[in-house]
Motif scaffolding. Structure first.
Motif, PDB file in Angstrom:
ATOM      1  N   LYS A 109      -8.499 -41.910  -1.867  1.00  0.00           N
ATOM      2  CA  LYS A 109      -9.697 -41.080  -1.889  1.00  0.00           C
ATOM      3  C   LYS A 109      -9.528 -39.822  -1.044  1.00  0.00           C
ATOM      4  N   LEU A 110      -9.635 -38.662  -1.709  1.00  0.00           N
ATOM      5  CA  LEU A 110      -9.694 -37.388  -1.012  1.00  0.00           C
ATOM      6  C   LEU A 110     -11.092 -36.788  -1.099  1.00  0.00           C
ATOM      7  N   ALA A 122      -1.762 -39.708  -6.405  1.00  0.00           N
ATOM      8  CA  ALA A 122      -2.280 -40.864  -7.136  1.00  0.00           C
ATOM      9  C   ALA A 122      -3.658 -41.106  -6.545  1.00  0.00           C
ATOM     10  N   LEU A 123      -4.681 -40.548  -7.180  1.00  0.00           N
ATOM     11  CA  LEU A 123      -5.990 -40.441  -6.560  1.00  0.00           C
ATOM     12  C   LEU A 123      -7.025 -41.389  -7.152  1.00  0.00           C
ATOM     13  N   SER A 124      -7.962 -41.735  -6.304  1.00  0.00           N
ATOM     14  CA  SER A 124      -9.147 -42.474  -6.715  1.00  0.00           C
ATOM     15  C   SER A 124     -10.354 -41.647  -6.327  1.00  0.00           C
ATOM     16  N   LEU A 144     -14.064 -45.316  -8.994  1.00  0.00           N
ATOM     17  CA  LEU A 144     -12.757 -45.813  -8.581  1.00  0.00           C
ATOM     18  C   LEU A 144     -11.620 -45.106  -9.303  1.00  0.00           C
ATOM     19  N   GLY A 145     -11.876 -44.562 -10.480  1.00  0.00           N
ATOM     20  CA  GLY A 145     -10.921 -43.668 -11.107  1.00  0.00           C
ATOM     21  C   GLY A 145      -9.985 -44.297 -12.112  1.00  0.00           C
ATOM     22  N   ASN A 146      -9.457 -43.445 -12.974  1.00  0.00           N
ATOM     23  CA  ASN A 146      -8.595 -43.899 -14.062  1.00  0.00           C
ATOM     24  C   ASN A 146      -7.243 -44.408 -13.584  1.00  0.00           C
ATOM     25  N   ALA A 147      -6.673 -43.772 -12.562  1.00  0.00           N
ATOM     26  CA  ALA A 147      -5.336 -44.172 -12.113  1.00  0.00           C
ATOM     27  C   ALA A 147      -5.343 -45.615 -11.618  1.00  0.00           C
TER      28      ALA A 147
END
Length: 481
Positions: A109-110, A122-124, A144-147
Protein backbone atom coordinates in the motif's frame (compact mmCIF):
# COMPACT_ATOMS: atom_id res chain seq x y z
CA UNK A 1 27.22 -6.00 -3.26
CA UNK A 2 26.80 -2.42 -4.51
CA UNK A 3 30.10 -0.81 -5.49
CA UNK A 4 28.96 2.62 -4.28
CA UNK A 5 29.16 3.93 -0.72
CA UNK A 6 25.68 5.36 -1.03
CA UNK A 7 23.41 3.49 1.37
CA UNK A 8 20.46 1.33 0.48
CA UNK A 9 17.14 2.52 1.91
CA UNK A 10 14.18 0.51 3.19
CA UNK A 11 11.05 2.42 4.23
CA UNK A 12 8.43 0.32 6.03
CA UNK A 13 5.00 1.78 6.68
CA UNK A 14 2.08 0.32 8.52
CA UNK A 15 -1.45 1.70 8.18
CA UNK A 16 -3.35 3.24 11.10
CA UNK A 17 -0.91 2.20 13.83
CA UNK A 18 -0.81 4.41 16.90
CA UNK A 19 2.36 5.18 18.82
CA UNK A 20 1.63 3.07 21.90
CA UNK A 21 1.57 -0.29 20.09
CA UNK A 22 5.24 -1.26 20.37
CA UNK A 23 7.02 -2.79 23.31
CA UNK A 24 9.81 -0.25 22.93
CA UNK A 25 7.22 2.51 23.24
CA UNK A 26 6.12 1.30 26.65
CA UNK A 27 3.33 -1.16 25.89
CA UNK A 28 3.84 -4.01 28.35
CA UNK A 29 1.17 -6.23 26.77
CA UNK A 30 2.17 -6.25 23.12
CA UNK A 31 4.87 -8.48 21.64
CA UNK A 32 7.05 -6.69 19.03
CA UNK A 33 10.60 -8.07 19.44
CA UNK A 34 11.83 -7.33 15.92
CA UNK A 35 10.89 -3.67 15.94
CA UNK A 36 12.12 -3.36 19.52
CA UNK A 37 15.46 -4.75 18.32
CA UNK A 38 15.48 -2.32 15.40
CA UNK A 39 15.08 0.52 17.88
CA UNK A 40 17.95 -0.87 19.96
CA UNK A 41 20.23 -0.52 16.94
CA UNK A 42 18.92 2.90 15.93
CA UNK A 43 16.76 5.60 17.44
CA UNK A 44 13.17 5.73 18.64
CA UNK A 45 11.59 9.12 17.97
CA UNK A 46 9.07 9.21 20.79
CA UNK A 47 7.24 12.32 19.61
CA UNK A 48 6.72 11.83 15.87
CA UNK A 49 3.57 13.34 14.37
CA UNK A 50 1.73 13.00 11.09
CA UNK A 51 0.90 16.09 9.03
CA UNK A 52 -2.57 14.85 8.10
CA UNK A 53 -4.75 12.28 9.91
CA UNK A 54 -6.03 10.42 6.81
CA UNK A 55 -4.23 7.97 4.56
CA UNK A 56 -3.69 9.54 1.14
CA UNK A 57 -3.10 13.09 2.36
CA UNK A 58 -0.65 11.91 5.02
CA UNK A 59 1.26 9.80 2.53
CA UNK A 60 1.47 12.74 0.11
CA UNK A 61 3.21 14.64 2.92
CA UNK A 62 5.67 11.78 3.42
CA UNK A 63 6.38 11.49 -0.31
CA UNK A 64 7.00 15.20 -0.92
CA UNK A 65 8.35 16.46 2.39
CA UNK A 66 5.70 19.17 2.16
CA UNK A 67 2.61 20.23 4.09
CA UNK A 68 -0.92 19.47 2.93
CA UNK A 69 -1.67 23.06 1.86
CA UNK A 70 1.51 23.01 -0.25
CA UNK A 71 1.12 19.79 -2.25
CA UNK A 72 -2.67 20.11 -2.52
CA UNK A 73 -3.81 16.58 -1.60
CA UNK A 74 -6.18 17.80 1.09
CA UNK A 75 -8.81 15.08 1.49
CA UNK A 76 -10.00 11.62 0.46
CA UNK A 77 -13.10 10.77 -1.53
CA UNK A 78 -15.39 8.06 -0.15
CA UNK A 79 -14.59 6.22 -3.37
CA UNK A 80 -10.86 6.22 -2.70
CA UNK A 81 -9.69 5.85 -6.30
CA UNK A 82 -11.47 9.09 -7.19
CA UNK A 83 -9.34 11.12 -4.78
CA UNK A 84 -7.32 13.82 -6.58
CA UNK A 85 -3.66 12.85 -6.50
CA UNK A 86 -0.47 14.86 -6.50
CA UNK A 87 -0.31 17.56 -9.20
CA UNK A 88 2.16 16.71 -11.98
CA UNK A 89 4.58 19.41 -10.83
CA UNK A 90 4.95 17.89 -7.37
CA UNK A 91 8.17 15.87 -7.31
CA UNK A 92 8.50 13.04 -4.81
CA UNK A 93 11.68 11.99 -3.04
CA UNK A 94 11.45 8.67 -4.92
CA UNK A 95 11.74 10.51 -8.24
CA UNK A 96 14.75 12.41 -6.94
CA UNK A 97 16.41 9.14 -5.87
CA UNK A 98 15.59 7.57 -9.22
CA UNK A 99 17.11 10.53 -11.09
CA UNK A 100 20.39 10.13 -9.22
CA UNK A 101 20.93 6.43 -9.86
CA UNK A 102 18.87 4.60 -7.24
CA UNK A 103 16.89 1.53 -8.25
CA UNK A 104 13.45 2.12 -6.75
CA UNK A 105 10.68 -0.33 -5.88
CA UNK A 106 7.34 -0.31 -4.07
CA UNK A 107 5.30 -3.17 -2.63
CA UNK A 108 1.89 -3.12 -0.97
CA UNK A 109 0.00 0.00 0.00
CA UNK A 110 1.29 3.39 -1.11
CA UNK A 111 -2.02 5.23 -1.65
CA UNK A 112 -0.26 7.37 -4.22
CA UNK A 113 -2.43 8.50 -7.11
CA UNK A 114 -0.83 7.96 -9.56
CA UNK A 115 2.27 6.09 -8.34
CA UNK A 116 5.46 7.61 -9.73
CA UNK A 117 9.17 7.36 -9.14
CA UNK A 118 9.48 3.57 -9.14
CA UNK A 119 11.32 1.15 -11.41
CA UNK A 120 9.21 -1.77 -10.23
CA UNK A 121 5.98 -2.15 -8.27
CA UNK A 122 3.55 -4.71 -6.91
CA UNK A 123 0.85 -2.58 -5.35
CA UNK A 124 -2.31 -2.98 -3.36
CA UNK A 125 -4.87 -0.46 -2.22
CA UNK A 126 -5.93 -0.61 1.40
CA UNK A 127 -7.93 -2.78 3.78
CA UNK A 128 -11.22 -0.89 3.90
CA UNK A 129 -13.91 -2.40 6.14
CA UNK A 130 -16.62 -0.69 4.08
CA UNK A 131 -15.95 -2.84 1.01
CA UNK A 132 -18.16 -5.88 1.49
CA UNK A 133 -18.54 -6.90 -2.15
CA UNK A 134 -16.24 -7.40 -5.09
CA UNK A 135 -18.26 -5.52 -7.68
CA UNK A 136 -20.97 -2.90 -7.88
CA UNK A 137 -20.12 -0.94 -4.75
CA UNK A 138 -20.60 2.86 -4.96
CA UNK A 139 -17.25 3.01 -3.17
CA UNK A 140 -15.50 1.59 -6.22
CA UNK A 141 -13.60 -1.69 -6.69
CA UNK A 142 -12.33 -3.76 -3.77
CA UNK A 143 -9.25 -1.85 -2.57
CA UNK A 144 -7.02 -4.85 -1.94
CA UNK A 145 -6.28 -4.66 -5.65
CA UNK A 146 -5.90 -6.81 -8.72
CA UNK A 147 -2.27 -7.81 -8.18
CA UNK A 148 -2.98 -9.41 -4.82
CA UNK A 149 -6.30 -10.85 -6.06
CA UNK A 150 -4.58 -12.63 -8.96
CA UNK A 151 -1.80 -13.97 -6.71
CA UNK A 152 -4.34 -15.20 -4.15
CA UNK A 153 -6.62 -16.74 -6.78
CA UNK A 154 -3.71 -18.73 -8.23
CA UNK A 155 -2.88 -20.15 -4.78
CA UNK A 156 -6.39 -20.53 -3.38
CA UNK A 157 -9.18 -20.35 -6.00
CA UNK A 158 -12.26 -18.52 -4.74
CA UNK A 159 -10.50 -17.06 -1.69
CA UNK A 160 -10.73 -13.40 -2.77
CA UNK A 161 -14.49 -13.69 -3.15
CA UNK A 162 -14.73 -15.59 0.15
CA UNK A 163 -12.91 -12.77 1.91
CA UNK A 164 -15.59 -10.28 0.87
CA UNK A 165 -18.37 -12.76 1.51
CA UNK A 166 -17.15 -12.98 5.12
CA UNK A 167 -17.66 -9.22 5.42
CA UNK A 168 -21.38 -9.69 4.77
CA UNK A 169 -21.90 -12.16 7.62
CA UNK A 170 -23.69 -11.30 10.90
CA UNK A 171 -20.50 -12.20 12.80
CA UNK A 172 -18.59 -9.47 10.97
CA UNK A 173 -21.04 -6.78 12.11
CA UNK A 174 -21.54 -8.27 15.56
CA UNK A 175 -17.85 -8.17 16.43
CA UNK A 176 -17.10 -4.74 14.97
CA UNK A 177 -15.16 -6.28 12.05
CA UNK A 178 -12.84 -8.10 14.50
CA UNK A 179 -13.07 -11.57 12.97
CA UNK A 180 -10.68 -14.38 12.18
CA UNK A 181 -9.77 -14.05 8.52
CA UNK A 182 -10.86 -16.79 6.13
CA UNK A 183 -7.45 -16.26 4.50
CA UNK A 184 -4.60 -18.15 6.24
CA UNK A 185 -1.51 -16.22 7.25
CA UNK A 186 0.55 -17.76 4.43
CA UNK A 187 -1.81 -16.19 1.89
CA UNK A 188 -2.73 -13.03 3.79
CA UNK A 189 -2.26 -9.69 2.02
CA UNK A 190 0.57 -8.45 4.25
CA UNK A 191 2.39 -11.76 3.82
CA UNK A 192 2.18 -11.13 0.07
CA UNK A 193 3.63 -7.64 0.58
CA UNK A 194 6.49 -9.01 2.68
CA UNK A 195 7.27 -11.81 0.21
CA UNK A 196 7.49 -9.34 -2.67
CA UNK A 197 9.83 -7.17 -0.62
CA UNK A 198 11.97 -10.12 0.44
CA UNK A 199 12.29 -11.26 -3.19
CA UNK A 200 13.40 -7.78 -4.19
CA UNK A 201 15.98 -7.60 -1.40
CA UNK A 202 17.45 -10.95 -2.38
CA UNK A 203 17.85 -9.75 -5.95
CA UNK A 204 19.87 -6.78 -4.72
CA UNK A 205 22.69 -8.94 -3.34
CA UNK A 206 24.77 -8.50 -6.49
CA UNK A 207 23.26 -5.22 -7.71
CA UNK A 208 25.59 -2.46 -8.87
CA UNK A 209 23.24 0.35 -7.88
CA UNK A 210 21.94 1.28 -4.45
CA UNK A 211 18.24 0.67 -3.93
CA UNK A 212 15.24 2.28 -2.32
CA UNK A 213 12.36 -0.04 -1.39
CA UNK A 214 9.02 0.96 0.13
CA UNK A 215 7.27 -1.89 1.95
CA UNK A 216 3.72 -0.70 2.59
CA UNK A 217 1.78 -2.96 4.94
CA UNK A 218 -2.02 -2.63 5.02
CA UNK A 219 -2.57 -3.31 8.71
CA UNK A 220 -3.59 -2.79 11.46
CA UNK A 221 -6.21 -0.75 9.54
CA UNK A 222 -9.72 -2.19 9.77
CA UNK A 223 -11.28 -4.59 9.20
CA UNK A 224 -9.46 -6.25 12.05
CA UNK A 225 -9.51 -9.62 10.31
CA UNK A 226 -6.44 -11.15 11.90
CA UNK A 227 -5.46 -14.58 10.54
CA UNK A 228 -4.58 -17.46 12.82
CA UNK A 229 -2.66 -17.48 15.15
CA UNK A 230 -2.76 -13.71 15.57
CA UNK A 231 -6.52 -13.73 16.15
CA UNK A 232 -6.09 -15.43 19.54
CA UNK A 233 -2.65 -14.17 20.55
CA UNK A 234 -4.08 -11.69 23.07
CA UNK A 235 -6.82 -12.38 25.61
CA UNK A 236 -9.46 -9.64 25.26
CA UNK A 237 -10.22 -9.78 28.98
CA UNK A 238 -6.58 -9.04 29.78
CA UNK A 239 -6.70 -5.79 27.81
CA UNK A 240 -8.01 -2.82 29.80
CA UNK A 241 -10.42 -0.35 28.26
CA UNK A 242 -8.86 3.03 27.45
CA UNK A 243 -8.57 5.49 30.33
CA UNK A 244 -10.64 7.98 28.32
CA UNK A 245 -13.24 5.44 27.23
CA UNK A 246 -16.50 7.38 26.62
CA UNK A 247 -14.99 10.48 28.26
CA UNK A 248 -16.95 13.72 27.93
CA UNK A 249 -16.55 15.63 24.64
CA UNK A 250 -19.17 18.34 25.08
CA UNK A 251 -16.47 21.03 25.43
CA UNK A 252 -15.30 20.61 21.82
CA UNK A 253 -16.85 20.80 18.31
CA UNK A 254 -20.18 19.03 17.81
CA UNK A 255 -18.86 16.37 15.44
CA UNK A 256 -16.98 14.75 18.34
CA UNK A 257 -20.26 14.05 20.14
CA UNK A 258 -21.80 12.79 16.90
CA UNK A 259 -19.00 10.26 16.46
CA UNK A 260 -19.24 9.23 20.09
CA UNK A 261 -23.00 8.69 19.80
CA UNK A 262 -22.45 6.52 16.74
CA UNK A 263 -20.11 4.33 18.75
CA UNK A 264 -22.45 4.20 21.77
CA UNK A 265 -25.24 2.92 19.55
CA UNK A 266 -23.29 -0.32 19.19
CA UNK A 267 -22.44 -2.87 21.90
CA UNK A 268 -19.29 -1.73 23.69
CA UNK A 269 -17.14 -3.07 26.55
CA UNK A 270 -16.32 -6.66 25.58
CA UNK A 271 -16.70 -5.81 21.91
CA UNK A 272 -14.05 -3.09 22.20
CA UNK A 273 -11.72 -5.40 24.11
CA UNK A 274 -12.03 -7.92 21.29
CA UNK A 275 -11.22 -5.22 18.75
CA UNK A 276 -8.16 -4.20 20.77
CA UNK A 277 -7.00 -7.83 21.00
CA UNK A 278 -7.26 -8.26 17.23
CA UNK A 279 -5.55 -4.91 16.63
CA UNK A 280 -2.67 -5.98 18.88
CA UNK A 281 -2.50 -9.31 17.06
CA UNK A 282 -2.16 -7.54 13.73
CA UNK A 283 0.62 -5.34 15.15
CA UNK A 284 2.50 -8.47 16.24
CA UNK A 285 1.89 -10.00 12.80
CA UNK A 286 3.57 -6.98 11.19
CA UNK A 287 6.45 -7.31 13.61
CA UNK A 288 6.93 -10.95 12.56
CA UNK A 289 6.90 -9.92 8.89
CA UNK A 290 9.43 -7.17 9.61
CA UNK A 291 11.57 -9.90 11.14
CA UNK A 292 11.59 -11.65 7.76
CA UNK A 293 12.75 -8.45 6.07
CA UNK A 294 15.52 -7.88 8.61
CA UNK A 295 16.70 -11.50 8.39
CA UNK A 296 16.87 -11.19 4.60
CA UNK A 297 18.97 -8.02 4.85
CA UNK A 298 21.36 -9.80 7.21
CA UNK A 299 21.58 -12.98 5.11
CA UNK A 300 22.31 -11.01 1.95
CA UNK A 301 24.94 -8.83 3.59
CA UNK A 302 22.86 -5.70 3.02
CA UNK A 303 22.01 -4.92 6.64
CA UNK A 304 25.00 -2.79 7.56
CA UNK A 305 24.68 -0.36 4.67
CA UNK A 306 20.90 -0.02 4.70
CA UNK A 307 19.00 2.88 6.20
CA UNK A 308 15.78 1.45 7.71
CA UNK A 309 12.80 3.60 8.67
CA UNK A 310 9.59 2.29 10.23
CA UNK A 311 6.49 4.45 10.71
CA UNK A 312 2.74 4.71 10.08
CA UNK A 313 0.53 7.17 8.22
CA UNK A 314 -1.71 7.91 11.26
CA UNK A 315 -3.13 6.25 14.35
CA UNK A 316 -6.54 5.07 15.54
CA UNK A 317 -8.76 6.25 18.42
CA UNK A 318 -9.46 2.61 19.44
CA UNK A 319 -12.17 3.60 21.90
CA UNK A 320 -10.54 6.72 23.33
CA UNK A 321 -13.30 9.28 23.89
CA UNK A 322 -15.77 6.72 22.59
CA UNK A 323 -14.47 6.84 19.03
CA UNK A 324 -12.72 4.60 16.55
CA UNK A 325 -10.84 5.52 13.38
CA UNK A 326 -9.06 8.80 12.76
CA UNK A 327 -9.96 12.18 11.15
CA UNK A 328 -9.20 14.36 14.17
CA UNK A 329 -6.15 15.83 15.89
CA UNK A 330 -6.24 13.82 19.13
CA UNK A 331 -2.96 12.21 20.22
CA UNK A 332 -4.07 8.62 19.46
CA UNK A 333 -4.63 9.73 15.84
CA UNK A 334 -1.65 11.95 15.02
CA UNK A 335 1.09 10.42 17.22
CA UNK A 336 2.78 7.47 15.49
CA UNK A 337 5.87 5.24 15.76
CA UNK A 338 9.05 6.39 14.03
CA UNK A 339 12.10 4.14 14.27
CA UNK A 340 15.31 4.76 12.31
CA UNK A 341 18.41 2.61 11.97
CA UNK A 342 21.21 4.46 10.17
CA UNK A 343 23.57 2.75 7.71
CA UNK A 344 27.08 2.10 8.97
CA UNK A 345 28.43 4.21 6.12
CA UNK A 346 26.94 7.29 7.83
CA UNK A 347 30.02 7.41 10.11
CA UNK A 348 28.17 8.84 13.09
CA UNK A 349 30.96 8.65 15.67
CA UNK A 350 28.83 10.19 18.42
CA UNK A 351 25.74 8.09 17.72
CA UNK A 352 24.70 5.75 20.52
CA UNK A 353 22.37 2.95 19.33
CA UNK A 354 19.20 2.55 21.33
CA UNK A 355 18.65 6.25 21.85
CA UNK A 356 15.18 7.58 22.61
CA UNK A 357 14.54 11.07 21.32
CA UNK A 358 11.86 13.27 22.84
CA UNK A 359 12.27 15.89 20.11
CA UNK A 360 9.18 16.91 18.13
CA UNK A 361 9.32 15.31 14.67
CA UNK A 362 7.01 15.58 11.65
CA UNK A 363 6.63 12.87 9.00
CA UNK A 364 7.51 15.44 6.34
CA UNK A 365 11.01 15.05 7.82
CA UNK A 366 11.30 11.56 6.29
CA UNK A 367 11.80 12.76 2.70
CA UNK A 368 14.73 15.13 3.39
CA UNK A 369 16.25 12.56 5.75
CA UNK A 370 16.30 9.96 2.98
CA UNK A 371 17.74 12.43 0.48
CA UNK A 372 20.38 13.49 3.01
CA UNK A 373 21.59 9.93 3.54
CA UNK A 374 21.52 9.30 -0.22
CA UNK A 375 23.64 12.37 -0.95
CA UNK A 376 20.86 13.99 -2.98
CA UNK A 377 20.35 17.76 -2.64
CA UNK A 378 17.34 18.71 -0.52
CA UNK A 379 15.21 21.27 -2.42
CA UNK A 380 14.17 24.51 -0.76
CA UNK A 381 10.53 23.62 -1.39
CA UNK A 382 10.69 20.80 1.17
CA UNK A 383 9.50 21.99 4.57
CA UNK A 384 10.76 18.86 6.27
CA UNK A 385 14.13 18.81 8.01
CA UNK A 386 16.72 16.02 7.76
CA UNK A 387 16.94 14.03 11.00
CA UNK A 388 20.58 12.93 10.80
CA UNK A 389 21.84 15.73 13.11
CA UNK A 390 19.44 14.49 15.80
CA UNK A 391 21.07 11.07 15.70
CA UNK A 392 24.42 12.65 16.52
CA UNK A 393 22.71 14.80 19.17
CA UNK A 394 24.11 17.88 17.44
CA UNK A 395 20.75 19.56 16.82
CA UNK A 396 17.40 20.01 18.52
CA UNK A 397 14.04 19.01 17.15
CA UNK A 398 11.26 21.34 16.11
CA UNK A 399 9.49 23.82 18.34
CA UNK A 400 6.11 22.88 16.84
CA UNK A 401 4.38 20.59 14.35
CA UNK A 402 1.58 21.38 11.89
CA UNK A 403 -1.22 18.96 11.05
CA UNK A 404 -4.10 19.67 8.62
CA UNK A 405 -7.37 17.91 7.79
CA UNK A 406 -10.36 18.16 5.48
CA UNK A 407 -13.36 15.82 5.74
CA UNK A 408 -14.30 13.53 2.84
CA UNK A 409 -17.26 15.73 1.92
CA UNK A 410 -15.09 18.86 2.31
CA UNK A 411 -17.56 20.37 4.78
CA UNK A 412 -15.08 20.55 7.67
CA UNK A 413 -11.52 21.83 7.60
CA UNK A 414 -9.11 22.00 10.50
CA UNK A 415 -5.56 23.01 11.31
CA UNK A 416 -3.61 21.94 14.37
CA UNK A 417 -0.42 23.33 15.90
CA UNK A 418 1.26 21.26 18.61
CA UNK A 419 4.18 22.44 20.72
CA UNK A 420 5.93 20.56 23.51
CA UNK A 421 3.26 21.67 25.98
CA UNK A 422 0.20 22.91 24.09
CA UNK A 423 -2.07 21.86 21.25
CA UNK A 424 -4.22 24.42 19.45
CA UNK A 425 -6.86 23.53 16.82
CA UNK A 426 -8.91 25.82 14.58
CA UNK A 427 -11.93 24.52 12.64
CA UNK A 428 -13.88 26.05 9.78
CA UNK A 429 -16.54 26.94 8.78
CA UNK A 430 -17.70 27.33 12.41
CA UNK A 431 -14.48 29.00 13.65
CA UNK A 432 -14.44 26.55 16.56
CA UNK A 433 -11.27 26.20 18.60
CA UNK A 434 -9.58 23.69 20.87
CA UNK A 435 -6.69 24.23 23.27
CA UNK A 436 -5.09 21.57 25.48
CA UNK A 437 -2.38 21.91 28.09
CA UNK A 438 -0.62 18.60 27.47
CA UNK A 439 1.62 19.03 30.50
CA UNK A 440 -1.21 19.14 33.04
CA UNK A 441 -3.70 17.23 30.87
CA UNK A 442 -1.82 14.68 28.69
CA UNK A 443 -5.05 12.79 27.91
CA UNK A 444 -6.70 15.91 26.43
CA UNK A 445 -9.75 15.68 28.68
CA UNK A 446 -10.27 19.43 29.00
CA UNK A 447 -10.56 21.94 26.17
CA UNK A 448 -9.35 25.13 27.89
CA UNK A 449 -9.74 27.49 24.94
CA UNK A 450 -12.44 29.42 26.82
CA UNK A 451 -10.61 29.44 30.15
CA UNK A 452 -9.61 33.01 31.07
CA UNK A 453 -6.37 31.79 32.64
CA UNK A 454 -5.27 30.46 29.22
CA UNK A 455 -6.21 33.57 27.23
CA UNK A 456 -2.60 34.61 26.58
CA UNK A 457 -1.60 31.07 25.60
CA UNK A 458 -4.60 30.86 23.24
CA UNK A 459 -3.63 34.14 21.57
CA UNK A 460 0.00 33.08 21.30
CA UNK A 461 -0.97 29.74 19.70
CA UNK A 462 -3.29 31.50 17.27
CA UNK A 463 -0.41 33.76 16.23
CA UNK A 464 2.02 30.87 15.92
CA UNK A 465 -0.37 28.99 13.66
CA UNK A 466 -0.83 32.01 11.40
CA UNK A 467 2.93 32.60 11.25
CA UNK A 468 3.55 28.92 10.48
CA UNK A 469 1.13 29.03 7.56
CA UNK A 470 2.51 32.33 6.25
CA UNK A 471 6.13 31.22 6.48
CA UNK A 472 5.36 28.08 4.48
CA UNK A 473 3.96 30.17 1.63
CA UNK A 474 7.50 30.97 0.55
CA UNK A 475 7.94 27.34 -0.54
CA UNK A 476 4.41 26.78 -1.76
CA UNK A 477 5.22 26.02 -5.39
CA UNK A 478 7.53 23.21 -6.51
CA UNK A 479 7.66 23.78 -10.28
CA UNK A 480 11.00 22.59 -11.56
CA UNK A 481 12.36 22.28 -8.04
Amino acid sequence: MPTTNRPNILLITSDQQRYDTLGVSGNALIHTPNLDNLASQGINFQRAYVNNPVCIASRACIQTGRYTHQHGVEYMEDAVDETPGLPPWEMTFMERLQATGYHTAAFGKLHMLPPKGFDEMALSGGQGARWTQLFGSPLGPAPLGNAYAQWLEARRPGAFAALHEQRRTPEYKEHGTAVTSVIPFADYVDTWVAENTVDFLRRQRAAERPFFAWCGFLNPHGPLDAPEPYDRMYDPQAIPLPATYLADVTDRPAFYAERQRAFRNQPTGDKLRRMLAFYYGLCTMLDDLCGRLFTTLQETGLWDNTLIIYTSDHGDMLGDFGMTGKSNFMEPTIHVPLLLKPPHSANLESFEPGRRSSDLIELIDIAPTILDYAGVPIPDTMQGVALRPLLADSAAGKSQILCEYMSNDRSIKGKCLRTAQYKYVFWTPGREEELYDLQSDPQERHNVVGDASYREIRNEMRTRLIEQLLSSERALHAWGA
